[in-house]
Design a protein around this motif. Structure first.
Motif, mmCIF file in Angstrom:
data_model
loop_
_atom_site.group_PDB
_atom_site.id
_atom_site.type_symbol
_atom_site.label_atom_id
_atom_site.label_comp_id
_atom_site.label_asym_id
_atom_site.label_seq_id
_atom_site.Cartn_x
_atom_site.Cartn_y
_atom_site.Cartn_z
ATOM 1 N N ASP A 106 22.777 124.642 52.493
ATOM 2 C CA ASP A 106 23.472 125.779 52.450
ATOM 3 C C ASP A 106 23.238 126.830 51.495
ATOM 4 N N GLY A 107 22.012 127.312 51.574
ATOM 5 C CA GLY A 107 21.423 128.442 50.411
ATOM 6 C C GLY A 107 21.002 128.113 49.125
ATOM 7 N N LEU A 108 21.133 126.521 48.904
ATOM 8 C CA LEU A 108 20.586 126.329 47.576
ATOM 9 C C LEU A 108 18.982 126.253 47.883
ATOM 10 N N ASN A 109 18.150 126.682 46.795
ATOM 11 C CA ASN A 109 16.801 126.183 46.961
ATOM 12 C C ASN A 109 16.148 126.225 45.539
ATOM 13 N N GLY A 110 14.902 125.892 45.632
ATOM 14 C CA GLY A 110 14.426 125.679 44.296
ATOM 15 C C GLY A 110 15.116 124.684 43.312
ATOM 16 N N ARG A 111 15.340 125.019 42.157
ATOM 17 C CA ARG A 111 15.845 123.990 41.120
ATOM 18 C C ARG A 111 17.207 123.676 41.659
ATOM 19 N N ALA A 112 18.123 124.375 42.306
ATOM 20 C CA ALA A 112 19.385 124.333 42.633
ATOM 21 C C ALA A 112 19.471 123.197 43.511
ATOM 22 N N ALA A 113 18.464 123.196 44.652
ATOM 23 C CA ALA A 113 18.399 121.964 45.663
ATOM 24 C C ALA A 113 17.840 120.846 45.230
ATOM 25 N N GLU A 114 17.000 120.952 44.278
ATOM 26 C CA GLU A 114 16.282 119.590 43.425
ATOM 27 C C GLU A 114 17.656 118.989 42.730
ATOM 28 N N GLN A 172 17.987 112.281 33.642
ATOM 29 C CA GLN A 172 17.029 113.416 34.282
ATOM 30 C C GLN A 172 17.759 114.447 34.953
ATOM 31 N N MET A 173 19.025 114.155 35.357
ATOM 32 C CA MET A 173 19.659 115.054 36.050
ATOM 33 C C MET A 173 20.209 116.059 34.837
ATOM 34 N N ALA A 174 20.554 115.480 33.866
ATOM 35 C CA ALA A 174 20.910 116.284 32.674
ATOM 36 C C ALA A 174 20.002 116.904 32.064
ATOM 37 N N ARG A 175 19.155 116.619 32.018
ATOM 38 C CA ARG A 175 17.778 117.408 31.261
ATOM 39 C C ARG A 175 17.640 118.518 32.292
ATOM 40 N N LEU A 176 17.489 118.317 33.623
ATOM 41 C CA LEU A 176 16.980 119.340 34.376
ATOM 42 C C LEU A 176 17.996 120.408 34.486
ATOM 43 N N GLU A 177 19.174 120.105 34.660
ATOM 44 C CA GLU A 177 20.282 121.025 34.392
ATOM 45 C C GLU A 177 20.431 121.741 33.184
ATOM 46 N N PHE A 178 20.087 121.224 32.097
ATOM 47 C CA PHE A 178 20.180 121.867 30.591
ATOM 48 C C PHE A 178 19.115 122.903 30.878
ATOM 49 N N GLU A 179 17.718 122.328 31.278
ATOM 50 C CA GLU A 179 16.629 123.409 31.471
ATOM 51 C C GLU A 179 16.881 124.484 32.312
ATOM 52 N N MET A 180 17.643 124.342 33.499
ATOM 53 C CA MET A 180 18.104 125.366 34.437
ATOM 54 C C MET A 180 18.983 126.373 33.502
ATOM 55 N N LEU A 181 19.805 125.874 32.995
ATOM 56 C CA LEU A 181 20.788 126.880 32.212
ATOM 57 C C LEU A 181 20.246 127.474 31.109
ATOM 58 N N SER A 182 19.270 126.825 30.570
ATOM 59 C CA SER A 182 18.633 127.450 29.101
ATOM 60 C C SER A 182 17.485 128.744 29.441
ATOM 61 N N GLN A 183 17.259 128.808 30.575
ATOM 62 C CA GLN A 183 15.961 129.849 30.943
ATOM 63 C C GLN A 183 16.351 131.239 30.750
#
Length: 183
Positions: A106-114, A172-183
């Protein structure tokens, strides 16, 4: 993994385990493994992070092995791996729901879908991890020698892998979430 005090208690306490109820529980646990296989297949189509993708391939193969181990365990205890207990039917519905949110994001793509895919794996692995801890507990506490002899080696083989599945995926979930938030 169960803490050390609980394990000591398990070894000094025995319980009469209802074979009928155990077989229903094992049916549920098998449904969780089968749902996990489908979730890993879907996640591998979505996850872009190379490290996560490689590890998920490994976990996918291990989950297929866990499914085979549970199938063997059920047969060795005189059960039918095709039996679908009420708990198994519910586990199938839960896996389908998680799969639905992964494949129709539902509209999630890229990093959000991952991230959504990884979150769904964490949810599934949390249940799977608890199931194998329970198998270990039953193996330690059962007063039935056959149940102990069938479940102990299965739990000994699978529990460490389940520890890794859950802990690594959460990290890994925490790592990727943090990377997404810190861009």
């Amino acid at each position: 993994m169960a803490d050390i005090v609980e394990k000591v208690e398990d070894y000094v306490t025995s319980s009469k385990i209802s074979t009928r109820l155990l077989m229903d529980k094992l049916s549920e646990f098998l449904a969780v493994e089968r749902g996990g296989i489908k979730l890993y297949q879907a996640a591998l189509q979505i996850v872009q992070d190379r490290e996560v993708s490689q590890k998920f391939r490994e976990f996918f193969e291990q989950t297929k092995k866990h499914e085979a181990i549970l199938t063997r365990v059920i047969r060795e205890l005189g059960g039918d791996p095709d039996h679908v207990s009420p708990g198994a039917a519910m586990a199938e519905k839960k896996a389908k729901s998680l799969l639905e949110t992964m494949t129709n994001s539902d509209g999630l793509n890229g990093r959000a879908a991952e991230l959504n895919a990884i979150e769904n794996i964490v949810i599934a692995e949390t249940k799977d991890h608890a199931d194998w801890e329970m198998i270990g507990k039953i193996a330690r506490r059962s007063d039935n020698e056959k149940i102990r002899n069938v479940l102990k080696p299965a739990a000994r083989e699978v529990e460490p892998e389940e520890d890794e599945h859950l802990n690594w995926t959460k990290e890994q979930m925490a790592r990727l979430e943090f990377e997404m938030l810190s861009q």
